[in-house]
Write a protein that holds these residues in place. Structure first.
Motif, PDB file in Angstrom:
ATOM      1  N   ALA A   1      17.340  50.386 -24.102  1.00  0.00           N
ATOM      2  CA  ALA A   1      18.098  49.167 -24.415  1.00  0.00           C
ATOM      3  C   ALA A   1      18.038  48.863 -25.905  1.00  0.00           C
ATOM      4  O   ALA A   1      19.038  48.463 -26.515  1.00  0.00           O
ATOM      5  CB  ALA A   1      17.543  47.985 -23.614  1.00  0.00           C
TER       6      ALA A   1
ATOM      7  N   MET B   1      28.608  51.128 -21.001  1.00  0.00           N
ATOM      8  CA  MET B   1      28.533  49.936 -21.852  1.00  0.00           C
ATOM      9  C   MET B   1      28.909  50.215 -23.298  1.00  0.00           C
ATOM     10  O   MET B   1      29.118  49.283 -24.076  1.00  0.00           O
ATOM     11  CB  MET B   1      27.125  49.333 -21.811  1.00  0.00           C
TER      12      MET B   1
ATOM     13  N   ARG C   1      22.251  41.114 -24.803  1.00  0.00           N
ATOM     14  CA  ARG C   1      23.624  40.708 -25.103  1.00  0.00           C
ATOM     15  C   ARG C   1      23.654  39.396 -25.859  1.00  0.00           C
ATOM     16  O   ARG C   1      24.380  39.252 -26.851  1.00  0.00           O
ATOM     17  CB  ARG C   1      24.417  40.578 -23.792  1.00  0.00           C
TER      18      ARG C   1
ATOM     19  N   LEU D   1      19.512  43.157 -20.029  1.00  0.00           N
ATOM     20  CA  LEU D   1      20.859  43.270 -20.573  1.00  0.00           C
ATOM     21  C   LEU D   1      21.395  41.915 -21.004  1.00  0.00           C
ATOM     22  O   LEU D   1      22.049  41.795 -22.049  1.00  0.00           O
ATOM     23  CB  LEU D   1      21.799  43.899 -19.542  1.00  0.00           C
ATOM     24  N   ARG D   2      21.135  40.878 -20.220  1.00  0.00           N
ATOM     25  CA  ARG D   2      21.592  39.540 -20.601  1.00  0.00           C
ATOM     26  C   ARG D   2      20.920  39.089 -21.895  1.00  0.00           C
ATOM     27  O   ARG D   2      21.566  38.532 -22.777  1.00  0.00           O
ATOM     28  CB  ARG D   2      21.298  38.533 -19.485  1.00  0.00           C
TER      29      ARG D   2
ATOM     30  N   LEU E   1      27.701  48.871 -28.532  1.00  0.00           N
ATOM     31  CA  LEU E   1      27.666  48.159 -27.253  1.00  0.00           C
ATOM     32  C   LEU E   1      28.819  47.167 -27.171  1.00  0.00           C
ATOM     33  O   LEU E   1      29.108  46.448 -28.127  1.00  0.00           O
ATOM     34  CB  LEU E   1      26.348  47.415 -27.100  1.00  0.00           C
TER      35      LEU E   1
ATOM     36  N   ARG F   1      31.206  44.549 -21.386  1.00  0.00           N
ATOM     37  CA  ARG F   1      30.706  45.557 -20.447  1.00  0.00           C
ATOM     38  C   ARG F   1      29.228  45.322 -20.132  1.00  0.00           C
ATOM     39  O   ARG F   1      28.772  45.609 -19.022  1.00  0.00           O
ATOM     40  CB  ARG F   1      30.906  46.951 -21.034  1.00  0.00           C
ATOM     41  N   MET F   2      28.478  44.803 -21.105  1.00  0.00           N
ATOM     42  CA  MET F   2      27.073  44.468 -20.839  1.00  0.00           C
ATOM     43  C   MET F   2      26.985  43.368 -19.787  1.00  0.00           C
ATOM     44  O   MET F   2      26.146  43.416 -18.884  1.00  0.00           O
ATOM     45  CB  MET F   2      26.387  44.008 -22.128  1.00  0.00           C
ATOM     46  N   ARG F   3      27.845  42.371 -19.920  1.00  0.00           N
ATOM     47  CA  ARG F   3      27.856  41.289 -18.933  1.00  0.00           C
ATOM     48  C   ARG F   3      28.218  41.816 -17.551  1.00  0.00           C
ATOM     49  O   ARG F   3      27.574  41.489 -16.554  1.00  0.00           O
ATOM     50  CB  ARG F   3      28.861  40.218 -19.364  1.00  0.00           C
TER      51      ARG F   3
END
Length: 623
Positions: free
Chosen positions: A307, A248, A374, A370-371, A216, A220-222
């Protein structure tokens, strides 16, 4: 594993694994014994129903105390190369340790046969060997996440050390750590052998037809979270999920062709390549047989499962308190992933206590996952301090005095940063300020560092040993790990924290509101200086490196909100009343909190003593 290669085949293939020029195995090494071949299993008759009965898993092998007695390679002086033509990998056991390292098929108590091997330490006196590490092969690589794989049922440590086009190669540890007692006279040599072997595997484990493991990308996750937040949809399709996950990931092989195994996916569609690539690594969720169902909405359980898989960790093992929701029984197919998502704050129950596992996930909920993932990924990688330069090597002193030890991080050109604990005892903790400088010149595996007031003899260590030292020794009591740098740019703060719910400005101060967390910055144009964080959310709250919660009068354990983790006594770790950096206080409204102050900043952990000493709020203030 889908099937086990008979041991006799492995022995036949690997009998010549040692290097051609390597001396013969030392006299005390046991002879390889022949193993009778198992009777072949007859081909199963076709079942009249479309879905065949599942194959019954073989009984778990019992622990064999003599497992080490049948090495197929080593111990042998002069170094040797171990090669498995059948499984497609090789590595070299260096000459410094080859006389004490042997390779045995199988993993004792877990799996026997040619799809795994264990490396043992053989003492010079011919006594029983000791476990070093194991190598296991997962083939096809898409089966890595299968819940019935042998390694999924325990907390055994495992790391993907290499990938081939059709298989993954795992380095597997032992539950409970080394089987050698601390008082064993060979302990020091065993430890050194283990380190040298780990270095050799890290540097020289190679596979036929090598591939890579996708990772990951935090940036890109952000970006994906921001896009989802701006889109604000009530659901996303499974095809959209595949594209999101594919974008991602960072990997060199994303452009290669992969077979598309799902019959309901149009090979010419935008998502076809993404779906085929993810399926090749087992990075899919909610699939049934040959159908991917690309147009159906992604559920909360499917998103949570994927995820977690994208972190490339195997099935999460449930410890401690479990998710309790009336609509999410432990029998739910994705319960392990849902429990993990609940425990780490990825997903939450609604006002009625329902977790809604099979309802579509909204874009806002997906962005939150995702946040959180991350932030978890970034924090997990930043265990060691940032010395302000790229670290090239780690150096550790031997323990001295009463629990004293030093850790040195070295960069290019002899630049270094040293963290020193002078004393770490039940009654006192004394540390020195972090020392930085240059002209650090190690020779081989040893070094000497003169700090003026202190001279250190050090040895080179691997990253994980440096991490463990930092966890066990308070070389930096009171150092704060923040989710954002104390002095940062506006762009960097937004990248690290995400868009706030609201921003208020007054007299050069900005308050960024994230609901459960409030950041206060002193702003000068695009430059921000962090003043304080007030949070009841573990994803944003600052933490103390190595600090735990305790009391001067009794053992206390505290759990950070959402993490479910408990840690043992800070008071005993940091020296009781003489520690001077911590004190139990009575806060406003009768709230109990622990104040930790190191002169440059302070942290207050507010504790709800009526609820198992749970940390309900954390306040950071810069000085």
């Amino acid at each position: 594993m889908r099937r086990l290669i008979p041991l006799v085949l492995a022995l036949a293939l690997l009998a010549g694994c040692a290097a051609v020029d390597a001396p013969p195995v030392s006299a005390h090494a046991p002879e390889v014994e022949a193993v009778p071949t198992a009777a072949p299993t007859p081909e199963p008759m076709p079942e009249p129903t479309p879905a065949p009965e599942p194959t019954q898993a073989p009984d778990e092998p019992e622990y064999d105390p003599d497992h080490w007695k049948n090495p197929v390679a080593g111990p042998a002086e002069g170094g040797y190369e171990f090669v498995s033509e059948e499984l497609g990998f090789r590595f070299t056991v260096p000459k410094e340790i080859s006389g004490r390292v042997g390779v045995v098929p199988g993993i004792n108590g877990f799996e026997a046969g040619g799809e795994s091997f264990t490396l043992y330490y053989y003492p010079e006196d011919g006594s029983a060997a000791h476990f070093l590490t194991s190598i296991a092969v997962v083939s096809p690589r898409s089966s890595y996440f299968d819940p019935d794989n042998w390694y999924q049922s325990s907390s055994i440590g495992k790391t993907v050390i290499a990938a081939g086009e059709t298989a993954l190669y795992l380095k597997v540890g032992q539950i409970g750590g080394s089987d050698m007692i601390a008082e064993d006279p060979d302990r020091e040599d065993y430890t050194e052998t283990s380190k040298l072997l780990a270095d050799a595997l890290d540097a020289g484990f190679t596979v036929d037809s090598p591939s890579c493991v996708p990772e990951l990308d935090a940036g890109r996750m952000r970006d994906a979270a921001l896009e989802l937040e701006s889109r604000g949809g009530a659901s996303m399709s499974r095809a959209q999920l595949a594209l999101l996950a594919f974008d991602m990931l960072e990997a060199e092989n994303k452009g290669e062709g992969y077979p598309l195994e799902y019959t309901d996916v149009d090979a010419g569609s935008e998502a076809a390549q993404a779906i085929a690539y993810l399926a090749g690594y087992g990075l899919v969720s909610g699939c049934d047989g040959e159908g991917y169902r690309p147009d159906e909405a992604v559920t909360r359980s499917e998103f949570a499962e994927l995820a977690h898989k994208l972190l490339f960790e195997s099935l999460p093992v449930c410890y401690g308190e479990l998710l309790e929701a009336p609509d999410t029984p432990e029998t739910h197919p994705a319960f392990s992933y849902l429990n993990y998502a609940w425990k780490y704050g990825w997903l939450a129950a609604d006002d009625e206590g329902n977790f809604r596992p099979d309802e579509p996930i909204t874009d806002a909920e997906a962005a939150w996952v995702l946040r959180a993932a991350r932030m978890q990924q970034l924090r997990g990688a930043e265990i060691l301090p940032d010395p302000g330069f790229e670290v090239r090597s780690y150096w550790l002193s031997e323990p001295f005095g009463e629990g004293g030890q030093a850790l040195v991080l070295c960069g290019e050109g002899g630049v270094f940063c040293a963290f020193v604990c002078l004393e770490h005892s039940e009654g006192c903790v004394r540390t020195l300020p972090a020392a930085t400088g240059s002209d650090f010149e190690p020779e081989g595996g040893s070094a000497r560092l003169d700090l003026g007031y202190f001279t250190l003899d050090l040895r080179r260590v691997r990253w994980n040993e440096a991490v463990n030292t930092l966890r066990e020794t308070p070389v930096m009591p009171g150092e704060v790990k923040l989710p954002v740098a104390a002095l940062t740019s506006r762009e960097s703060a937004l990248r690290a924290l995400g868009e706030p719910l609201g921003v208020s400005e007054q007299s050069g101060l900005e308050r960024w509101d994230y609901g459960t967390t409030l950041f206060k910055f002193e702003a000068e144009g695009d430059v921000l200086r962090l003043i304080s964080i007030d949070s009841s959310d573990a994803r944003f709250a600052p933490s103390l490196r190595g600090a735990c919660l305790g009391s001067p009068y009794s053992d206390l354990t505290g759990s950070t909100p959402g993490s479910g983790s408990s840690q043992e006594g800070l008071w005993y770790k940091y020296g009781g009343e003489d520690g001077a950096r911590e004190e139990i206080c009575l806060g406003e409204g009768g709230e109990n909190y622990i104040l930790i102050d190191d002169g440059s900043c302070s942290l207050r952990f507010y504790i709800d003593g009526a609820d198992g000493y749970t940390i309900t709020r954390i306040v950071y203030e810069a000085r």
